[in-house]
Motif scaffolding. Structure first.
Motif, PDB file in Angstrom:
ATOM      1  N   ASN A 154      42.356  35.551   6.739  1.00 44.10           N
ATOM      2  CA  ASN A 154      41.701  36.851   7.105  1.00 44.10           C
ATOM      3  C   ASN A 154      41.067  36.708   8.244  1.00 44.10           C
ATOM      4  OD1 ASN A 154      40.942  39.583   6.821  1.00 44.10           O
ATOM      5  ND2 ASN A 154      39.260  39.050   5.826  1.00 44.10           N
ATOM      6  N   MET A 155      41.516  35.670   9.155  1.00 43.23           N
ATOM      7  CA  MET A 155      40.717  35.703  10.247  1.00 43.23           C
ATOM      8  C   MET A 155      40.961  36.481  11.496  1.00 43.23           C
ATOM      9  SD  MET A 155      41.525  31.308  10.873  1.00 43.23           S
ATOM     10  CE  MET A 155      40.937  30.025   9.436  1.00 43.23           C
ATOM     11  N   SER A 156      39.489  36.600  12.038  1.00 43.66           N
ATOM     12  CA  SER A 156      39.585  37.541  12.894  1.00 43.66           C
ATOM     13  C   SER A 156      39.099  36.891  14.229  1.00 43.66           C
ATOM     14  CB  SER A 156      38.565  38.746  12.859  1.00 43.66           C
ATOM     15  OG  SER A 156      37.367  38.081  12.597  1.00 43.66           O
ATOM     16  N   LEU A 157      39.136  35.587  14.394  1.00 45.26           N
ATOM     17  CA  LEU A 157      38.964  34.980  15.661  1.00 45.26           C
ATOM     18  C   LEU A 157      39.115  33.316  15.319  1.00 45.26           C
ATOM     19  CD1 LEU A 157      37.828  34.717  18.410  1.00 45.26           C
ATOM     20  CD2 LEU A 157      35.693  34.097  17.679  1.00 45.26           C
ATOM     21  N   PHE A 158      40.099  32.659  16.311  1.00 43.63           N
ATOM     22  CA  PHE A 158      40.263  31.315  16.433  1.00 43.63           C
ATOM     23  C   PHE A 158      39.780  31.000  17.586  1.00 43.63           C
ATOM     24  CE2 PHE A 158      43.799  28.008  17.501  1.00 43.63           C
ATOM     25  CZ  PHE A 158      43.096  27.050  16.846  1.00 43.63           C
ATOM     26  N   LEU A 159      38.926  29.805  17.520  1.00 45.26           N
ATOM     27  CA  LEU A 159      38.294  29.197  18.761  1.00 45.26           C
ATOM     28  C   LEU A 159      38.875  27.689  18.814  1.00 45.26           C
ATOM     29  CD1 LEU A 159      34.634  30.168  18.568  1.00 45.26           C
ATOM     30  CD2 LEU A 159      36.585  31.199  20.154  1.00 45.26           C
ATOM     31  N   SER A 160      39.579  27.345  20.118  1.00 40.81           N
ATOM     32  CA  SER A 160      39.994  25.938  20.413  1.00 40.81           C
ATOM     33  C   SER A 160      39.765  25.541  21.784  1.00 40.81           C
ATOM     34  CB  SER A 160      41.355  25.828  19.903  1.00 40.81           C
ATOM     35  OG  SER A 160      41.754  24.516  19.923  1.00 40.81           O
ATOM     36  N   ALA A 161      39.345  24.286  21.962  1.00 40.55           N
ATOM     37  CA  ALA A 161      39.574  23.809  23.294  1.00 40.55           C
ATOM     38  C   ALA A 161      40.975  23.299  23.624  1.00 40.55           C
ATOM     39  CB  ALA A 161      38.608  22.598  23.471  1.00 40.55           C
ATOM     40  N   ASN A 162      41.958  23.574  22.897  1.00 46.67           N
ATOM     41  CA  ASN A 162      43.252  23.229  23.241  1.00 46.67           C
ATOM     42  C   ASN A 162      44.035  24.677  23.759  1.00 46.67           C
ATOM     43  OD1 ASN A 162      46.147  23.084  23.020  1.00 46.67           O
ATOM     44  ND2 ASN A 162      45.827  21.045  21.833  1.00 46.67           N
ATOM     45  N   ALA A 163      44.340  24.593  25.130  1.00 49.57           N
ATOM     46  CA  ALA A 163      44.701  25.736  25.671  1.00 49.57           C
ATOM     47  C   ALA A 163      46.003  26.310  25.148  1.00 49.57           C
ATOM     48  CB  ALA A 163      44.563  25.796  27.317  1.00 49.57           C
ATOM     49  N   GLN A 164      46.878  25.197  24.876  1.00 51.62           N
ATOM     50  CA  GLN A 164      48.320  25.643  24.481  1.00 51.62           C
ATOM     51  C   GLN A 164      48.318  26.283  23.029  1.00 51.62           C
ATOM     52  OE1 GLN A 164      51.044  25.444  26.382  1.00 51.62           O
ATOM     53  NE2 GLN A 164      52.091  26.469  24.595  1.00 51.62           N
ATOM     54  N   ASP A 165      47.372  25.733  22.210  1.00 48.95           N
ATOM     55  CA  ASP A 165      47.304  26.390  20.899  1.00 48.95           C
ATOM     56  C   ASP A 165      46.747  27.798  20.961  1.00 48.95           C
ATOM     57  OD1 ASP A 165      48.107  24.067  19.744  1.00 48.95           O
ATOM     58  OD2 ASP A 165      46.167  23.622  18.860  1.00 48.95           O
ATOM     59  N   VAL A 166      45.914  27.919  21.506  1.00 52.48           N
ATOM     60  CA  VAL A 166      45.130  29.198  21.860  1.00 52.48           C
ATOM     61  C   VAL A 166      46.372  30.445  22.480  1.00 52.48           C
ATOM     62  CG1 VAL A 166      43.780  30.784  23.099  1.00 52.48           C
ATOM     63  CG2 VAL A 166      42.845  28.604  22.054  1.00 52.48           C
ATOM     64  N   ARG A 167      47.156  29.856  23.414  1.00 49.61           N
ATOM     65  CA  ARG A 167      48.126  30.624  24.071  1.00 49.61           C
ATOM     66  C   ARG A 167      49.343  30.893  23.223  1.00 49.61           C
ATOM     67  NH1 ARG A 167      48.079  31.921  29.278  1.00 49.61           N
ATOM     68  NH2 ARG A 167      46.729  30.811  30.740  1.00 49.61           N
ATOM     69  N   GLU A 168      49.612  30.081  22.286  1.00 44.43           N
ATOM     70  CA  GLU A 168      50.591  30.271  21.183  1.00 44.43           C
ATOM     71  C   GLU A 168      50.028  31.223  20.178  1.00 44.43           C
ATOM     72  OE1 GLU A 168      51.800  26.629  19.455  1.00 44.43           O
ATOM     73  OE2 GLU A 168      52.566  25.827  21.686  1.00 44.43           O
ATOM     74  N   ALA A 169      48.900  31.372  19.745  1.00 47.25           N
ATOM     75  CA  ALA A 169      48.306  32.165  18.884  1.00 47.25           C
ATOM     76  C   ALA A 169      48.282  33.421  19.385  1.00 47.25           C
ATOM     77  CB  ALA A 169      46.787  31.803  18.333  1.00 47.25           C
TER      78      ALA A 169
END
Length: 311
Positions: free
Chosen positions: A121-136
């Motif tokens: 039930n996450m409404s936000l994921f924060l990461s310093a890994n740009a690739q992980d964020v783009r995939e999400a």
């Protein structure tokens, strides 16, 4: 009884956003994985330094003092880490050292955990890994890349300030597509014509909804205890201006959402406004805007929509 996340504001945070992993990452890059594992083992009891998102997370979790029962928090933060469970022990020891009420974590060595976001039930994921964020984001999930940014954390200041861009963040990118195809005049004409038509939601619309729920709880607390001062303040900081501002305002109202402040800047550089506003997190879909804001406030790139096509 199972622990129900459905009525809580749930945020996933990578250890790379919560803590400063510069030194650890350097060991991994320069000496390889075995040396990295040995380094984390040797320093297991040494708390990691605070990262860019730490002030935001600390303040967000502090709002759980508004919960009606200690076992029923308003906010849940869950670690999503690329470490294995063994090396991840240092992350959890650091969480404990800073007295952060984070008890849940997912450790998947070398793999992103974003596909588990809906289950949690996450409404936000924060990461310093740009690739992980783009995939999400490509998978339709709400995520932001935490950039290397200023991250002042005044322990005497209890307020949590969050700032959002509008198009490509709270709303979809349909108007940005018009702007790129037809220019500023076409964009303005389109927005005036569609002023009464709400936008489709963007990636962080539901996160704002969760923040608004907490703000309503703060309003209830203030009515019960007039000495209680609300701590959450939300700002809209957008390149829109009149007459295109109206559709943004109407969209928020149609969604049943609100912001406390709105800055309709009409192309004025956002950096000076963000430096004065001092949010603990500013979300924008365009890296060009964030290059200036990162020097004064934690800045998060949401790589969504046409503005990020091919990037």
């Amino acid at each position: 009884m199972k622990y129900d996340l459905s009525q809580r504001l749930v945020v996933g945070i990578a250890s790379s956003a919560l803590f400063d992993l510069t030194e650890s990452d350097a060991v991994f890059r320069e000496q390889g994985e075995p040396a990295y594992r040995a380094y984390q083992e040797e320093h297991r009891e040494d708390a990691l330094d605070k990262g860019v998102a730490f002030p935001f997370v600390r303040r967000l979790l502090s709002l759980n003092d508004l919960a009606t029962h200690p076992g029923d928090p308003l906010v849940e933060v869950i670690i999503l880490s690329r470490n294995d469970p063994d090396t991840g022990l240092r992350v959890m020891r650091s969480v404990e050292a800073y007295n952060l009420p984070i008890t849940r974590a997912i450790f998947r060595p070398g793999r992103s955990s974003h596909r588990f976001m809906p289950a949690l039930n996450m409404s936000l994921f924060l990461s310093a890994n740009a690739q992980d964020v783009r995939e999400a984001v490509a998978a339709g999930l709400p995520a932001g890349h935490v950039l290397a940014s200023a991250s002042a954390d005044d322990p005497e200041d209890p307020e949590l300030r969050i700032a959002f861009d509008f198009d490509g963040v709270l709303a979809d990118d349909s108007s940005e597509r018009v702007f790129q195809a037809d220019g500023i005049d076409g964009f303005r004409a389109h927005e005036v014509l569609n002023a009464a038509t709400p936008h489709d939601p963007g990636p962080l619309r539901d996160f704002l909804a969760g923040i608004n729920r907490i703000q309503r709880r703060e309003e209830d607390e203030h009515r019960e205890r007039p000495d209680y001062l609300p701590r959450v303040r939300v700002s809209l900081v957008t390149a829109r201006n009149a007459p295109a501002h109206e559709r943004a305002v109407r969209s928020l109202k149609k969604w049943g959402l609100r912001v406390d402040d709105a800055f309709f800047l009409g192309g004025i550089d956002k950096s000076a406004v963000i430096a004065t506003l001092q949010p603990h997190m500013f979300f924008d879909d365009q890296v060009g805007h964030l290059g200036g804001t990162a020097s004064s406030a934690p800045s998060v790139h949401v790589p969504f929509g046409v503005a990020n096509a091919g990037a």
